[in-house]
Enzyme design. Structure first.
Site, short mmCIF file in Angstrom:
data_model
loop_
_atom_site.label_atom_id
_atom_site.label_comp_id
_atom_site.label_asym_id
_atom_site.label_seq_id
_atom_site.Cartn_x
_atom_site.Cartn_y
_atom_site.Cartn_z
N ILE A 51 -26.75 49.87 -22.61
CA ILE A 51 -26.35 50.79 -23.67
C ILE A 51 -26.55 50.16 -25.05
O ILE A 51 -26.34 48.96 -25.23
CB ILE A 51 -24.87 51.18 -23.47
CG1 ILE A 51 -24.71 51.96 -22.16
CG2 ILE A 51 -24.34 52.00 -24.65
CD1 ILE A 51 -23.27 52.16 -21.73
N CYS A 52 -26.99 50.98 -26.01
CA CYS A 52 -27.10 50.57 -27.41
C CYS A 52 -28.15 49.48 -27.57
O CYS A 52 -29.31 49.70 -27.27
CB CYS A 52 -25.72 50.15 -27.92
SG CYS A 52 -25.61 49.86 -29.70
N ILE A 53 -27.78 48.28 -28.02
CA ILE A 53 -28.72 47.19 -28.21
C ILE A 53 -28.93 46.38 -26.93
O ILE A 53 -29.89 45.61 -26.82
CB ILE A 53 -28.27 46.27 -29.36
CG1 ILE A 53 -29.37 45.29 -29.79
CG2 ILE A 53 -27.00 45.50 -28.96
CD1 ILE A 53 -30.62 45.94 -30.31
#
Length: 217
Positions: A135-137
């Protein structure tokens, strides 16, 4: 009941796990009937950030495992103990800690390396063919775990996407409320706060990614 391992990177968006993403993920997993066990590396954080001012707290040191324990009410284990044989799936929330403590992408970009215990744990899921969601970075780590050509997304940030492609990923632009799946390698990624303007937008993509993760178990 499906068992999901969750790797956290501390506590707090600027130097650890993004708390909204972590809690949304844990809640979505629980609501869909999965059990979870949180893990984190037993190492010092890269640095400590004052989340009120955004400044580095000079001379202060915190432990990633100890800080991550705040998010999961103390129910956490050292990631060195994590093995895919004990779980059905893996999930890694984002936050700068994923790029500072789980790996050094925030510092070295395409030349980054993953913390050894984290790499071993993540690779155990990849080798076992068990699904994982980043998730995300956190998807910045995907090419180092799954190899060249793996489909992944961090949303639409061109600089980060270019670094991921230099590491071997095949980056796909993705809206905040969707996710990308590499069906062959069984890995999912979603942008969350790489694009989200609020907690609702972050939750939309995370909840869909969690549903897909459990469907692939």
């Amino acid at each position: 009941m499906k068992k999901v391992a969750v790797i956290l990177s501390g506590c707090g968006v600027f130097d650890g796990a993004e708390i909204h993403e972590a809690v949304i993920s844990l809640l979505a997993l629980a609501r869909q009937g999965a059990s979870t066990q949180c893990f984190a590396p037993d190492v010092p954080q890269l640095h400590v950030i004052n989340h009120l001012t955004g400044d580095v707290s000079e001379g202060e040191s915190r432990n990633v495992l100890v800080e991550a324990a705040r998010i999961c009410r103390g129910q956490i284990r050292d990631v060195a103990e994590l093995d895919a044989a004990d779980f059905d799936a893996l999930l890694l929330p984002g936050g700068f800690g994923a790029a500072k403590n789980l790996c050094d992408f925030a510092i070295k970009g395409a030349q980054c390396q993953i913390q050894p215990d984290v790499l071993k744990a993540c690779q155990s899921f990849a080798r076992a063919g068990k699904p994982a969601a980043y998730i995300c970075i956190a998807p910045a780590m995907i090419p180092l775990i799954y190899g060249a050509g793996t489909l992944a997304t961090i949303g639409r940030d061109e600089g980060t996407a270019s670094a991921m492609e230099a590491m071997g990923a095949s980056h796909l632009a993705c809206p905040v409320n969707e996710f990308v799946v590499d069906e062959e390698r069984r890995v999912i990624s979603t942008p969350a706060y790489m694009l989200a303007n609020n907690i609702i937008e972050a939750a939309d993509g995370i909840e869909k990614a969690v549903k897909q993760l459990l469907a692939m178990c």
